[in-house]
Design an enzyme around this catalytic site. Sequence first.
Site, mmCIF file in Angstrom:
data_model
loop_
_atom_site.group_PDB
_atom_site.id
_atom_site.type_symbol
_atom_site.label_atom_id
_atom_site.label_comp_id
_atom_site.label_asym_id
_atom_site.label_seq_id
_atom_site.Cartn_x
_atom_site.Cartn_y
_atom_site.Cartn_z
ATOM 1 N N ASN A 198 0.845 -1.191 0.000
ATOM 2 C CA ASN A 198 0.000 0.000 0.000
ATOM 3 C C ASN A 198 0.883 1.244 0.000
ATOM 4 O O ASN A 198 1.678 1.439 0.916
ATOM 5 C CB ASN A 198 -0.896 0.025 1.245
ATOM 6 C CG ASN A 198 -1.764 1.272 1.303
ATOM 7 O OD1 ASN A 198 -2.656 1.458 0.472
ATOM 8 N ND2 ASN A 198 -1.514 2.134 2.281
ATOM 9 N N GLU A 199 0.797 2.026 -1.052
ATOM 10 C CA GLU A 199 1.515 3.301 -1.136
ATOM 11 C C GLU A 199 3.009 3.161 -0.834
ATOM 12 O O GLU A 199 3.588 3.972 -0.107
ATOM 13 C CB GLU A 199 0.858 4.334 -0.220
ATOM 14 C CG GLU A 199 -0.579 4.634 -0.602
ATOM 15 C CD GLU A 199 -1.162 5.860 0.093
ATOM 16 O OE1 GLU A 199 -0.499 6.404 0.992
ATOM 17 O OE2 GLU A 199 -2.270 6.276 -0.279
ATOM 18 N N ARG A 222 2.440 8.888 -12.497
ATOM 19 C CA ARG A 222 1.294 8.463 -13.277
ATOM 20 C C ARG A 222 1.529 8.685 -14.770
ATOM 21 O O ARG A 222 1.897 9.795 -15.153
ATOM 22 C CB ARG A 222 0.067 9.264 -12.817
ATOM 23 C CG ARG A 222 -1.253 8.833 -13.407
ATOM 24 C CD ARG A 222 -2.318 9.915 -13.268
ATOM 25 N NE ARG A 222 -2.502 10.369 -11.894
ATOM 26 C CZ ARG A 222 -2.932 11.587 -11.592
ATOM 27 N NH1 ARG A 222 -3.165 12.482 -12.541
ATOM 28 N NH2 ARG A 222 -3.099 11.934 -10.338
ATOM 29 N N GLU A 244 -8.841 3.395 -2.436
ATOM 30 C CA GLU A 244 -9.280 4.375 -1.443
ATOM 31 C C GLU A 244 -9.774 5.598 -2.196
ATOM 32 O O GLU A 244 -9.172 6.005 -3.185
ATOM 33 C CB GLU A 244 -8.144 4.849 -0.515
ATOM 34 C CG GLU A 244 -7.663 3.864 0.506
ATOM 35 C CD GLU A 244 -6.531 4.451 1.347
ATOM 36 O OE1 GLU A 244 -6.336 5.702 1.308
ATOM 37 O OE2 GLU A 244 -5.845 3.673 2.021
#
Length: 462
Positions: free
Chosen positions: A146-147, A193, A249
């Site tokens: 996670n992250e 991204r 999330e």
Amino acid sequence: MLSLLALGLLAGQAVSALPTISTKGSKFFTSDGNQFFLKGVAYQLTEDDPLAQPTQCALDAALMKELGANSIRVYHVDPTASHDVCMKTFDDAGIYIWLDLDTFSTYIMGPGIATPVWNSTMYEAYGQVMDAFHNYDNLAGFFVGNEVLTTAENSNAAPYVKAAGRDMKSYRDSKGYRNIPIGYSAADVPSLRPMLQNYLACGSNQSEALDFFGLNAYEWCGDSTFEQSGYQFLQQNASDYNIPIFFSETGCQTVKPRTFGDQAAILGSDMSGTWSGAIIYEWLEETNDYGLISYGTPAPATATAGVVAGYTRSGTPIPISPDFSNLKAQWATLSPASVSQAAYTQTMSPVACPDYTAGAWEVSSGASLPTQGQAAQNGRVSGSASSGSSAANGQASSTGGSASSGGSGTSAGGASATSAAAAASSSASSASTTAGRGSGMAGTMVALWALAMGIAGVAVVL
């Protein structure tokens, strides 16, 4: 007669079990052939295992069903505890579990770790969690991290995330477990991204690619739109993606009350052809002010029993108004267009691996993945062709909220197509979102993590 009755009851239990979930191409499908979209909530009440608390599970599952949830995300569990009662309770409520495999002492990168790591100790710990949960039909998928990556400077951690996915897929298959999807939950970092997203799915050897990709994004705040929020750019980046993608999330709270207008985009015509739903952060109200429910008024500062950071962590869940009812109303109206598994044919090839770009994406597209225990030296996977700078401190949250700058909710990249002023406003808003989400319980769990590290050296399923 009693034997026949018992057999009838057992048969009834078997019929009531949720169908299992698997992937085909870029979509999730249930074992009865229906496409699956997530309507989920993040669920971690304390650092303790929430799936080992039968009474609390029953109370929460009943209200989650009323909300319209079909999924929860759980960040940490104890693989030695009993989970049968809670898993059955959530199964009866029509709720699937998306579970993180890591523990407080097995992060690929975390506070105090300057370079990423993936070793046999971590592999065995991940395996223990998989062993404990693989047999539950409502176990929907596992996250290997996670992250972990929060800046371009630690992009060289990506091969270690992908290696963890490769090895846990191999572990799953070697044990003869069903094809439980294995993926990753990424911070929404515009500078990464869509390189990270593509990297984790790319390559001719799909045994090394992850099964799904989750994004923690908090760009849509208040009365925004598909275009203004930056979601149109998230959609563009994923339009040719070859594995399932969803929001692991979401739920910006910088504008109150939360109306969850983004759900109509995610589960509507704008995005549902590509995205597979969303998980709302989070179930319990605490310091960071993201909760959908509370267990009563904030506790006195001196209270300790069942209280963390001034918030009661157990009891009868009380919906927070109007946020709970707003989300319930959104989900009740949304039935995404879908396709049956039998009618679906994957037409997209694996995405291309991103090229090495100094200061932006410091992983060579042709580099081999690290083996267990293979160190990153001077920012490289030792003995491989990858290169890059030394990774900075990464993940700072064990409940999903990242305390690192730019960890999630950053929308400057998407907003760049609009005015500079709008981009600046969006960036400021996202910084506030990240900081708020990383407070409260996240700080408690990071401290516990640090202590552990010191000690350890055509129907639509809605």
